[in-house]
Design a protein around this motif. Structure first.
Motif, PDB file in Angstrom:
ATOM      1  N   MET A   1       0.840  -1.193   0.000  1.00 39.34           N
ATOM      2  CA  MET A   1       0.000   0.000   0.000  1.00 39.34           C
ATOM      3  C   MET A   1       0.880   1.251   0.000  1.00 39.34           C
ATOM      4  SD  MET A   1      -2.831   1.258   2.781  1.00 39.34           S
ATOM      5  CE  MET A   1      -1.570   1.947   3.830  1.00 39.34           C
ATOM      6  N   ALA A   2       0.498   2.225  -0.842  1.00 42.34           N
ATOM      7  CA  ALA A   2       1.286   3.453  -0.903  1.00 42.34           C
ATOM      8  C   ALA A   2       1.128   4.251   0.396  1.00 42.34           C
ATOM      9  CB  ALA A   2       0.846   4.292  -2.087  1.00 42.34           C
ATOM     10  N   VAL A   3       2.186   4.892   0.765  1.00 43.39           N
ATOM     11  CA  VAL A   3       2.205   5.690   1.992  1.00 43.39           C
ATOM     12  C   VAL A   3       2.499   7.139   1.591  1.00 43.39           C
ATOM     13  CG1 VAL A   3       3.507   6.070   4.124  1.00 43.39           C
ATOM     14  CG2 VAL A   3       3.034   3.742   3.383  1.00 43.39           C
ATOM     15  N   THR A   4       1.779   8.069   2.213  1.00 39.23           N
ATOM     16  CA  THR A   4       2.055   9.487   1.952  1.00 39.23           C
ATOM     17  C   THR A   4       3.051  10.001   2.987  1.00 39.23           C
ATOM     18  OG1 THR A   4      -0.082   9.938   0.948  1.00 39.23           O
ATOM     19  CG2 THR A   4       1.019  11.804   1.970  1.00 39.23           C
ATOM     20  N   GLN A   5       4.005  10.763   2.496  1.00 37.24           N
ATOM     21  CA  GLN A   5       4.970  11.393   3.410  1.00 37.24           C
ATOM     22  C   GLN A   5       4.877  12.910   3.218  1.00 37.24           C
ATOM     23  OE1 GLN A   5       9.342  11.253   2.683  1.00 37.24           O
ATOM     24  NE2 GLN A   5       9.351  10.042   4.564  1.00 37.24           N
ATOM     25  N   LEU A   6       4.563  13.599   4.306  1.00 36.20           N
ATOM     26  CA  LEU A   6       4.371  15.058   4.245  1.00 36.20           C
ATOM     27  C   LEU A   6       5.394  15.732   5.161  1.00 36.20           C
ATOM     28  CD1 LEU A   6       0.915  16.805   4.465  1.00 36.20           C
ATOM     29  CD2 LEU A   6       2.767  17.544   5.945  1.00 36.20           C
ATOM     30  N   ILE A   7       5.993  16.796   4.653  1.00 39.01           N
ATOM     31  CA  ILE A   7       6.994  17.532   5.441  1.00 39.01           C
ATOM     32  C   ILE A   7       6.589  19.007   5.491  1.00 39.01           C
ATOM     33  CG2 ILE A   7       9.438  18.161   5.653  1.00 39.01           C
ATOM     34  CD1 ILE A   7      10.165  15.657   4.111  1.00 39.01           C
ATOM     35  N   TYR A   8       6.586  19.574   6.690  1.00 36.46           N
ATOM     36  CA  TYR A   8       6.267  20.997   6.806  1.00 36.46           C
ATOM     37  C   TYR A   8       7.200  21.658   7.812  1.00 36.46           C
ATOM     38  CZ  TYR A   8       4.153  20.357  11.401  1.00 36.46           C
ATOM     39  OH  TYR A   8       3.969  20.088  12.739  1.00 36.46           O
ATOM     40  N   SER A   9       7.196  22.983   7.761  1.00 38.62           N
ATOM     41  CA  SER A   9       7.913  23.751   8.779  1.00 38.62           C
ATOM     42  C   SER A   9       6.919  24.692   9.447  1.00 38.62           C
ATOM     43  CB  SER A   9       9.035  24.576   8.149  1.00 38.62           C
ATOM     44  OG  SER A   9       8.468  25.574   7.329  1.00 38.62           O
ATOM     45  N   SER A  10       7.280  25.165  10.645  1.00 33.80           N
ATOM     46  CA  SER A  10       6.441  26.158  11.321  1.00 33.80           C
ATOM     47  C   SER A  10       7.312  26.921  12.302  1.00 33.80           C
ATOM     48  CB  SER A  10       5.271  25.486  12.048  1.00 33.80           C
ATOM     49  OG  SER A  10       5.755  24.645  13.067  1.00 33.80           O
ATOM     50  N   ARG A  11       6.766  28.037  12.790  1.00 30.50           N
ATOM     51  CA  ARG A  11       7.515  28.866  13.741  1.00 30.50           C
ATOM     52  C   ARG A  11       6.931  28.705  15.138  1.00 30.50           C
ATOM     53  NH1 ARG A  11      10.859  33.398  14.127  1.00 30.50           N
ATOM     54  NH2 ARG A  11      11.262  33.430  11.897  1.00 30.50           N
ATOM     55  N   ASN A  12       7.801  28.425  16.088  1.00 26.81           N
ATOM     56  CA  ASN A  12       7.374  28.259  17.478  1.00 26.81           C
ATOM     57  C   ASN A  12       6.744  29.546  18.019  1.00 26.81           C
ATOM     58  OD1 ASN A  12       7.209  27.447  20.177  1.00 26.81           O
ATOM     59  ND2 ASN A  12       9.319  28.064  20.608  1.00 26.81           N
ATOM     60  N   GLN A  13       5.609  29.417  18.686  1.00 31.23           N
ATOM     61  CA  GLN A  13       4.952  30.586  19.286  1.00 31.23           C
ATOM     62  C   GLN A  13       4.972  30.525  20.808  1.00 31.23           C
ATOM     63  OE1 GLN A  13       3.138  33.279  17.282  1.00 31.23           O
ATOM     64  NE2 GLN A  13       4.882  32.379  16.246  1.00 31.23           N
ATOM     65  N   SER A  14       5.564  29.475  21.346  1.00 31.89           N
ATOM     66  CA  SER A  14       5.578  29.350  22.808  1.00 31.89           C
ATOM     67  C   SER A  14       6.811  30.047  23.364  1.00 31.89           C
ATOM     68  CB  SER A  14       5.614  27.879  23.215  1.00 31.89           C
ATOM     69  OG  SER A  14       4.496  27.227  22.692  1.00 31.89           O
ATOM     70  N   VAL A  15       6.737  30.363  24.633  1.00 33.69           N
ATOM     71  CA  VAL A  15       7.870  31.024  25.289  1.00 33.69           C
ATOM     72  C   VAL A  15       9.037  30.044  25.341  1.00 33.69           C
ATOM     73  CG1 VAL A  15       8.608  32.149  27.420  1.00 33.69           C
ATOM     74  CG2 VAL A  15       6.214  32.247  26.711  1.00 33.69           C
TER      75      VAL A  15
END
Ligand code: FAD
Length: 150
Positions: free
Chosen positions: A1-15
């Motif tokens: 079965m094919a598997v999806t691989q997703l990559i993202y970035s984000s900016r931390n908003q916590s102290v």
């Protein structure tokens, strides 16, 4: 079965002071591990105190559902998709969500992947994040093995 691989970035908003970030990360990983185990998702989360880089892999609809929950999370902002593709085999099959926090003992690994300073979501590409995460995973596994042997 094919598997999806997703990559993202984000900016931390916590102290990012004292141990507050550790508590934040602990809470993110706890819910991630619980939900990802339920949804058959695996992956890796890199945190360098400014940005998150996460790899999510699994059945396409489940990956998309997790990504949409993650996008709404107030603990981070600027959630940006870096790559999404179908893969034959998971890169992190044994982890419902493993993680690495950038620290001096892993600096050599970051340098090897061309990121001696902070990881810049605007210039970093999916293959670099993936290769970096796999090397961080190997580093952690060999570190754990060495600890067990001592
Ligand atoms: P609950 O855990 O019950 O949470 C309910 C709501 O409260 C959610 O909207 C949540 O965003 C919010 N919330 C919970 N704790 C806090 C807090 N300390 N501060 C502010 N808001 C809070 N989820 C996954 O399922 N899989 C992942 O791989 C994953 N990776 C993540 C990576 C990052 C960098 C971040 C920031 C979050 C990640 N999450 C992940 C969490 C995700 O954003 C959702 O919070 C979670 O999926 C919601 O799970 P739940 O429906 O069981 O709700």
């Amino acid at each position: 079965m094919a598997v999806t691989q997703l990559i993202y970035s984000s900016r931390n908003q916590s102290v990012d002071e004292g141990s507050a970030w550790q508590e934040m990360l602990r809470s993110i990983l706890a819910v991630s591990q619980r939900n990802n185990l339920r949804d058959g998702l695996t992956g890796f989360l890199i945190f360098d105190h400014v940005h998150f880089f996460q790899i999510l892999e699994g059945e396409s609809d489940r990956v998309r559902a997790a990504y949409s929950r993650i996008q709404k999370d107030p603990r981070h902002a600027e959630v940006t998709l870096i790559g999404e593709r179908e893969i034959r085999a998971r890169s992190f099959p044994q982890w419902s969500m493993a993680s690495a926090v950038r620290s001096s003992d892993q600096q050599e690994i970051f340098v090897r992947h061309g990121v001696p300073d902070s990881l810049d979501p605007a210039t970093i590409v999916a293959p670099t994040i993936l290769a970096l995460a796999m090397d961080l995973q190997d580093f952690q596994l060999s570190h754990a093995q060495a600890l067990r042997a001592s």
